[in-house]
Design a protein around this motif. Structure first.
Motif, PDB file in Angstrom:
ATOM      1  N   UNK A  32      37.703 122.748  72.150  1.00  0.00           N
ATOM      2  CA  UNK A  32      38.521 123.173  73.295  1.00  0.00           C
ATOM      3  C   UNK A  32      39.885 122.495  73.393  1.00  0.00           C
ATOM      4  N   UNK A  33      39.979 121.218  73.085  1.00  0.00           N
ATOM      5  CA  UNK A  33      41.276 120.536  73.150  1.00  0.00           C
ATOM      6  C   UNK A  33      42.256 121.171  72.169  1.00  0.00           C
ATOM      7  N   UNK A  71      32.006 111.766  79.653  1.00  0.00           N
ATOM      8  CA  UNK A  71      31.449 111.054  80.801  1.00  0.00           C
ATOM      9  C   UNK A  71      32.405 110.988  81.988  1.00  0.00           C
ATOM     10  N   UNK A  72      33.636 111.424  81.787  1.00  0.00           N
ATOM     11  CA  UNK A  72      34.630 111.329  82.855  1.00  0.00           C
ATOM     12  C   UNK A  72      34.264 112.214  84.033  1.00  0.00           C
ATOM     13  N   UNK A  73      34.473 111.636  85.203  1.00  0.00           N
ATOM     14  CA  UNK A  73      34.193 112.350  86.450  1.00  0.00           C
ATOM     15  C   UNK A  73      35.456 112.624  87.250  1.00  0.00           C
ATOM     16  N   UNK A  74      36.598 112.072  86.806  1.00  0.00           N
ATOM     17  CA  UNK A  74      37.833 112.291  87.560  1.00  0.00           C
ATOM     18  C   UNK A  74      39.045 112.251  86.634  1.00  0.00           C
ATOM     19  N   UNK A  96      42.461 116.898  79.672  1.00  0.00           N
ATOM     20  CA  UNK A  96      42.942 116.030  78.594  1.00  0.00           C
ATOM     21  C   UNK A  96      44.201 116.623  77.974  1.00  0.00           C
ATOM     22  N   UNK A  97      44.155 117.920  77.681  1.00  0.00           N
ATOM     23  CA  UNK A  97      45.290 118.591  77.046  1.00  0.00           C
ATOM     24  C   UNK A  97      46.500 118.608  77.969  1.00  0.00           C
ATOM     25  N   UNK A  98      46.277 118.893  79.225  1.00  0.00           N
ATOM     26  CA  UNK A  98      47.367 118.928  80.203  1.00  0.00           C
ATOM     27  C   UNK A  98      48.051 117.563  80.307  1.00  0.00           C
ATOM     28  N   UNK A 133      26.342 120.163  80.398  1.00  0.00           N
ATOM     29  CA  UNK A 133      27.555 119.408  80.125  1.00  0.00           C
ATOM     30  C   UNK A 133      28.693 120.306  79.645  1.00  0.00           C
ATOM     31  N   UNK A 134      28.410 121.462  79.105  1.00  0.00           N
ATOM     32  CA  UNK A 134      29.441 122.314  78.539  1.00  0.00           C
ATOM     33  C   UNK A 134      30.607 122.582  79.481  1.00  0.00           C
ATOM     34  N   UNK A 135      30.324 122.936  80.726  1.00  0.00           N
ATOM     35  CA  UNK A 135      31.402 123.228  81.666  1.00  0.00           C
ATOM     36  C   UNK A 135      32.251 121.996  81.935  1.00  0.00           C
ATOM     37  N   UNK A 136      31.611 120.852  82.066  1.00  0.00           N
ATOM     38  CA  UNK A 136      32.343 119.613  82.311  1.00  0.00           C
ATOM     39  C   UNK A 136      33.207 119.258  81.106  1.00  0.00           C
ATOM     40  N   UNK A 137      32.679 119.446  79.928  1.00  0.00           N
ATOM     41  CA  UNK A 137      33.427 119.131  78.713  1.00  0.00           C
ATOM     42  C   UNK A 137      34.643 120.036  78.589  1.00  0.00           C
ATOM     43  N   UNK A 138      34.473 121.315  78.845  1.00  0.00           N
ATOM     44  CA  UNK A 138      35.600 122.243  78.770  1.00  0.00           C
ATOM     45  C   UNK A 138      36.643 121.882  79.823  1.00  0.00           C
ATOM     46  N   UNK A 139      36.199 121.594  81.040  1.00  0.00           N
ATOM     47  CA  UNK A 139      37.133 121.214  82.104  1.00  0.00           C
ATOM     48  C   UNK A 139      37.866 119.920  81.753  1.00  0.00           C
ATOM     49  N   UNK A 140      37.149 118.933  81.252  1.00  0.00           N
ATOM     50  CA  UNK A 140      37.782 117.668  80.865  1.00  0.00           C
ATOM     51  C   UNK A 140      38.700 117.858  79.658  1.00  0.00           C
TER      52      UNK A 140
END
Length: 108
Positions: free
Chosen positions: A97-98, A14-17, A66-68, A55-62
């Motif tokens: 992905x994480x 759900x994160x947007x930033x 998260x990992x960074x 949601x897939x693209x957002x999840x991968x980006x988040x």
């Protein structure tokens, strides 16, 4: 970020930033300090995602973010990266992905 009850890691989807993802990382690291019951399952995503494709693209980006952030926290606090990697791998599986991003960063 909308308030949620339950495991904080659900918030990642759900994160947007970046601030929201940072909070999820911090909550994950705090969760390592307290014992979890055998019935408590750690997840980065909610099980009932209706709009998976969207949601897939957002999840991968988040997940990448998260990992960074996680790597920065690990290095700044001198935490055991292998322990955290094994913990995430056991809770999320090899193909999350994480876990994939973290493995790539560890190998570099």
């Amino acid at each position: 970020m909308p308030p949620l009850n339950g495991p904080s890691i659900y918030k990642l989807a759900l994160c947007e930033d970046k601030k929201c993802v940072e909070e999820v990382v911090d909550e994950y690291l705090k969760s390592l300090l307290k014992p979890q019951s055998a019935n408590e399952k750690f997840k980065l995503l909610q099980e009932n995602e209706d709009e998976e494709d969207e949601i897939d693209e957002k999840i991968v980006a988040n997940s990448y973010l998260f990992t960074e952030i996680l790597i920065k926290r690990i290095l700044n606090a001198d935490l055991d990266i292998d322990y955290i990697f094994e913990d995430l791998k056991s809770k999320l599986g090899n193909s999350h992905p994480v876990v994939i991003f973290l493995k790539e960063l560890i190998e570099e």
